[in-house]
Write an enzyme that holds these catalytic residues in place. Structure first.
Site, PDB file in Angstrom:
ATOM      1  N   LYS A  86      23.772-122.624  39.162  1.00  0.00           N
ATOM      2  CA  LYS A  86      22.899-122.658  37.964  1.00  0.00           C
ATOM      3  C   LYS A  86      23.608-122.182  36.715  1.00  0.00           C
ATOM      4  O   LYS A  86      23.269-122.586  35.608  1.00  0.00           O
ATOM      5  CB  LYS A  86      21.615-121.858  38.189  1.00  0.00           C
ATOM      6  CG  LYS A  86      21.830-120.446  38.672  1.00  0.00           C
ATOM      7  CD  LYS A  86      21.664-120.393  40.157  1.00  0.00           C
ATOM      8  CE  LYS A  86      22.305-119.170  40.742  1.00  0.00           C
ATOM      9  NZ  LYS A  86      21.767-118.783  42.020  1.00  0.00           N
ATOM     10  N   VAL A 139      20.109-142.364  55.491  1.00  0.00           N
ATOM     11  CA  VAL A 139      20.945-142.987  54.462  1.00  0.00           C
ATOM     12  C   VAL A 139      21.235-144.448  54.820  1.00  0.00           C
ATOM     13  O   VAL A 139      21.560-145.262  53.963  1.00  0.00           O
ATOM     14  CB  VAL A 139      22.272-142.183  54.317  1.00  0.00           C
ATOM     15  CG1 VAL A 139      23.258-142.879  53.414  1.00  0.00           C
ATOM     16  CG2 VAL A 139      21.983-140.782  53.779  1.00  0.00           C
ATOM     17  N   LYS A 145      18.015-120.125  35.331  1.00  0.00           N
ATOM     18  CA  LYS A 145      17.075-121.050  35.988  1.00  0.00           C
ATOM     19  C   LYS A 145      15.976-121.503  35.033  1.00  0.00           C
ATOM     20  O   LYS A 145      15.585-122.672  35.051  1.00  0.00           O
ATOM     21  CB  LYS A 145      16.488-120.376  37.242  1.00  0.00           C
ATOM     22  CG  LYS A 145      17.546-120.194  38.332  1.00  0.00           C
ATOM     23  CD  LYS A 145      17.082-119.263  39.414  1.00  0.00           C
ATOM     24  CE  LYS A 145      18.114-119.140  40.524  1.00  0.00           C
ATOM     25  NZ  LYS A 145      17.858-117.994  41.419  1.00  0.00           N
ATOM     26  N   VAL A 175      17.815-124.179  41.215  1.00  0.00           N
ATOM     27  CA  VAL A 175      16.580-123.446  40.869  1.00  0.00           C
ATOM     28  C   VAL A 175      15.703-123.354  42.118  1.00  0.00           C
ATOM     29  O   VAL A 175      15.428-124.360  42.762  1.00  0.00           O
ATOM     30  CB  VAL A 175      15.784-124.165  39.755  1.00  0.00           C
ATOM     31  CG1 VAL A 175      14.493-123.407  39.451  1.00  0.00           C
ATOM     32  CG2 VAL A 175      16.621-124.311  38.491  1.00  0.00           C
ATOM     33  N   GLU A 228      24.003-112.669  43.856  1.00  0.00           N
ATOM     34  CA  GLU A 228      25.165-113.283  43.217  1.00  0.00           C
ATOM     35  C   GLU A 228      26.400-112.432  43.521  1.00  0.00           C
ATOM     36  O   GLU A 228      26.295-111.268  43.895  1.00  0.00           O
ATOM     37  CB  GLU A 228      24.952-113.354  41.703  1.00  0.00           C
ATOM     38  CG  GLU A 228      23.816-114.246  41.285  1.00  0.00           C
ATOM     39  CD  GLU A 228      23.989-115.676  41.767  1.00  0.00           C
ATOM     40  OE1 GLU A 228      24.974-116.321  41.415  1.00  0.00           O
ATOM     41  OE2 GLU A 228      23.113-116.152  42.519  1.00  0.00           O
ATOM     42  N   GLY A 263      22.979-112.434  52.007  1.00  0.00           N
ATOM     43  CA  GLY A 263      23.577-113.564  51.281  1.00  0.00           C
ATOM     44  C   GLY A 263      22.735-114.045  50.113  1.00  0.00           C
ATOM     45  O   GLY A 263      22.928-115.150  49.620  1.00  0.00           O
TER      46      GLY A 263
HETATM   47  P1  NDP Z   1      29.927-117.230  47.803  1.00  0.00           P
HETATM   48  O1  NDP Z   1      30.671-116.219  46.998  1.00  0.00           O
HETATM   49  O2  NDP Z   1      29.366-116.833  49.120  1.00  0.00           O
HETATM   50  O3  NDP Z   1      30.822-118.536  48.028  1.00  0.00           O
HETATM   51  C1  NDP Z   1      31.749-119.020  47.096  1.00  0.00           C
HETATM   52  C2  NDP Z   1      33.015-119.391  47.853  1.00  0.00           C
HETATM   53  O4  NDP Z   1      33.930-120.032  46.963  1.00  0.00           O
HETATM   54  C3  NDP Z   1      33.726-118.159  48.421  1.00  0.00           C
HETATM   55  O5  NDP Z   1      34.203-118.433  49.715  1.00  0.00           O
HETATM   56  C4  NDP Z   1      34.857-117.968  47.415  1.00  0.00           C
HETATM   57  O6  NDP Z   1      35.955-117.250  47.939  1.00  0.00           O
HETATM   58  C5  NDP Z   1      35.197-119.411  47.126  1.00  0.00           C
HETATM   59  N1  NDP Z   1      36.022-119.568  45.927  1.00  0.00           N
HETATM   60  C6  NDP Z   1      36.140-118.735  44.864  1.00  0.00           C
HETATM   61  N2  NDP Z   1      37.032-119.243  43.980  1.00  0.00           N
HETATM   62  C7  NDP Z   1      37.474-120.405  44.501  1.00  0.00           C
HETATM   63  C8  NDP Z   1      38.425-121.374  44.068  1.00  0.00           C
HETATM   64  N3  NDP Z   1      39.076-121.241  42.917  1.00  0.00           N
HETATM   65  N4  NDP Z   1      38.656-122.430  44.857  1.00  0.00           N
HETATM   66  C9  NDP Z   1      38.009-122.563  46.035  1.00  0.00           C
HETATM   67  N5  NDP Z   1      37.103-121.675  46.504  1.00  0.00           N
HETATM   68  C10 NDP Z   1      36.837-120.614  45.740  1.00  0.00           C
HETATM   69  O7  NDP Z   1      28.750-117.774  46.858  1.00  0.00           O
HETATM   70  P2  NDP Z   1      27.387-118.445  47.292  1.00  0.00           P
HETATM   71  O8  NDP Z   1      27.612-119.435  48.353  1.00  0.00           O
HETATM   72  O9  NDP Z   1      26.364-117.392  47.494  1.00  0.00           O
HETATM   73  O10 NDP Z   1      26.975-119.183  45.926  1.00  0.00           O
HETATM   74  C11 NDP Z   1      27.630-120.352  45.493  1.00  0.00           C
HETATM   75  C12 NDP Z   1      26.866-120.907  44.302  1.00  0.00           C
HETATM   76  O11 NDP Z   1      25.531-121.210  44.701  1.00  0.00           O
HETATM   77  C13 NDP Z   1      26.716-119.908  43.139  1.00  0.00           C
HETATM   78  O12 NDP Z   1      26.703-120.623  41.939  1.00  0.00           O
HETATM   79  C14 NDP Z   1      25.338-119.284  43.379  1.00  0.00           C
HETATM   80  O13 NDP Z   1      24.746-118.826  42.185  1.00  0.00           O
HETATM   81  C15 NDP Z   1      24.596-120.477  43.917  1.00  0.00           C
HETATM   82  N6  NDP Z   1      23.441-120.184  44.754  1.00  0.00           N
HETATM   83  C16 NDP Z   1      23.519-119.253  45.755  1.00  0.00           C
HETATM   84  C17 NDP Z   1      22.442-119.021  46.576  1.00  0.00           C
HETATM   85  C18 NDP Z   1      22.473-118.028  47.679  1.00  0.00           C
HETATM   86  O14 NDP Z   1      21.420-117.811  48.301  1.00  0.00           O
HETATM   87  N7  NDP Z   1      23.589-117.401  47.974  1.00  0.00           N
HETATM   88  C19 NDP Z   1      21.188-119.780  46.414  1.00  0.00           C
HETATM   89  C20 NDP Z   1      21.229-120.757  45.340  1.00  0.00           C
HETATM   90  C21 NDP Z   1      22.308-120.928  44.553  1.00  0.00           C
HETATM   91  P3  NDP Z   1      36.037-115.653  47.605  1.00  0.00           P
HETATM   92  O15 NDP Z   1      34.880-115.042  48.287  1.00  0.00           O
HETATM   93  O16 NDP Z   1      37.345-115.236  48.135  1.00  0.00           O
HETATM   94  O17 NDP Z   1      35.938-115.534  46.093  1.00  0.00           O
HETATM   95  N1  HSE Z   2      21.069-114.761  43.602  1.00  0.00           N
HETATM   96  C1  HSE Z   2      20.096-115.793  43.559  1.00  0.00           C
HETATM   97  C2  HSE Z   2      18.757-115.228  43.889  1.00  0.00           C
HETATM   98  C3  HSE Z   2      20.458-116.870  44.531  1.00  0.00           C
HETATM   99  O1  HSE Z   2      18.702-114.106  44.421  1.00  0.00           O
HETATM  100  O2  HSE Z   2      17.731-115.849  43.607  1.00  0.00           O
HETATM  101  C4  HSE Z   2      19.533-118.070  44.474  1.00  0.00           C
HETATM  102  O3  HSE Z   2      19.697-118.772  43.278  1.00  0.00           O
END
Ligand code: NDP
Ligand code: HSE
Length: 402
Positions: A100, A31, A200, A127, A185, A182
């Protein structure tokens, strides 16, 4: 110095913190500035986290801190994430997300909002997890008129299908593994019923064809109806069953998009995509066919794509990235019912009855099939034509052949 705040310290958010820390020196060099994590917002407490001092519970702390340049939204969903994203953009902070659902439902307005406030909204990780696809689609393939995008877009369902077939796991066991890794969803029905793949393909269609495509405009079917019997029949004729998201440019600038299980020929590169891997095949009028492949979900692969967007923005905070699209419209969409294809059918009928109904067919065999069951491949026809031919027949499975 460029300051970053992470919203949501779950699978992806914690991966982003880890990559920013582990690769910090390298990122600073690329960066040509110092990129520092200033806040992490989550509803939960993380007493043992090495980032203890960075946690806040009130978003307005981040919103009102003029030092915060980039907000990483990894909460998910389209409620609180929409509120925080809107507020961050209005405060002139660029937002990077893996969400997404939010991009597919509110991408157009959020991109407009970013432009109006002189900041960026980037979502490479939304995606294909870690696969570089959105930037290549709009930059490296910019010289092309794109005609179609076809992808294995959901890691969880591809993982489930692979584990059921290769390790003999039940659907529930395979889903539990995907959740433990992990990949799934928060509500895994979004994976299983195809809604995640639908979101997606909406994003891919918007970038490929320039107009917003909304999830409720996209006919969507998941993997619930796919049985191991179907997999065995497909195998017997050299096909693999894959959940595909597809979008096609149609005449008069219309778009056809849908998500459904397909029989993919064994010699198609998509047939060999297994486990959590995703692949996206793109066809353009200059490049021909090109395919993008990699891990479609998981903590660090997804964080890799998120942090790449952070780096892009940090290099030039005020650059107009011109990554928008038009608002879309209902009359732009064409039903997949107009697309002819071959079909795989499993039904309670005899081979003779199948022939009588559908004309020339290719009967399929598998060990242990019930006597009354017949499976076959049809010739090319549309879905309504096939439905008419099979009216009144007890059909258990019916999937398009790619
Ligand atoms: P997680 O549920 O693991 O993480 C989300 C976090 O946000 C949790 O710690 C949750 O706490 C917290 N949270 C919920 N509500 C609030 C709030 N109001 N304020 C602050 N924090 C909050 O989800 P992921 O990391 O798996 O996914 C996150 C996003 O990324 C989603 O949109 C998912 O579709 C996307 N994604 C995920 C992938 C994956 O491989 N997991 C890959 C690509 C995209 P709590 O658990 O207590 O609700
Ligand atoms: N739940 C999604 C998947 C996470 O399994 O592809 C990545 O977007």
């Amino acid at each position: 110095m460029v300051h970053v705040a992470i919203l949501g310290f779950g699978t992806v958010g914690s991966g982003v913190a880890e990559v920013l820390t582990t690769n910090g020196r390298l990122i600073d060099q690329r960066v040509n500035n110092l990129v520092r994590l200033k806040y992490i917002l989550d509803v939960r407490d993380f007493p043992d986290s090495p980032y203890q001092d960075l946690f806040v519970k009130d978003f307005s702390v981040i919103e009102n801190d003029p030092e915060v340049d980039i907000v990483v939204e990894t909460i998910g969903g389209a409620r609180i994430a929409l509120d925080f994203t809107t507020r961050a953009l209005k405060a002139g902070k660029s937002v990077v997300t893996s969400n997404k659902e939010l991009v597919a439902t509110h991408g157009y307005e959020l991109l407009q909002l970013a432009k109006a406030n002189g900041c960026s909204y980037l979502f490479e990780a939304s995606v294909g997890g870690g696969i570089p696809i959105l930037r290549p689609l709009t930059s490296c393939l910019a010289a092309n008129e794109l005609s179609q995008v076809t992808g294995i877009l959901n890691g969880t369902t591809n993982y489930i299908l692979t584990r059921m077939i290769r390790a003999g796991l039940t659907f529930e066991e395979a889903l539990r593994e995907a959740q433990a890794n992990g990949y799934a969803e928060k509500d895994p029905t979004a994976d299983v019923d195809g809604h995640d793949a639908c979101r997606k393909i909406c994003i891919l269609a918007a970038l490929a064809f320039g107009e917003h495509v909304y999830p409720d405009q996209v006919p969507t079917e998941g993997i619930r109806r796919v049985t191991l019997g179907d997999v065995a029949y497909a195998d017997s004729c050299g096909y693999k069953i894959k959940l595909l998201g597809r979008c096609l440019r149609m005449p008069e600038n219309k778009v056809c998009a849908f998500v459904a299980p397909h029989l993919v020929p064994g010699d198609d590169p998509l047939a060999g995509v297994e486990d959590v891997f995703n692949a996206i095949a793109v066809t353009g009028n200059a490049i021909g066919d090109v395919m993008f492949y990699g891990r479609g979900a998981g903590k660090l692969p997804t964080a890799s794509a998120v942090v790449a967007d952070v780096i892009d923005i940090a290099k030039d905070l005020k650059k107009d990235r011109r990554n928008g699209w038009g608002p879309g419209s209902p009359d732009m969409m064409v039903s997949p019912d107009v697309l002819p294809s071959r079909w795989y059918v499993r039904a309670n009928m005899t081979v003779e009855q199948a022939r009588e109904a559908c004309g020339e067919i290719q009967p399929l065999a598998r060990g242990g099939a019930p006597e009354e069951e017949t499976a076959f491949l049809t010739g090319e026809m549309t879905a309504p034509a096939l439905q008419e031919k099979l009216a009144g027949v007890d059909v258990s499975s019916c999937f398009r052949v790619l």
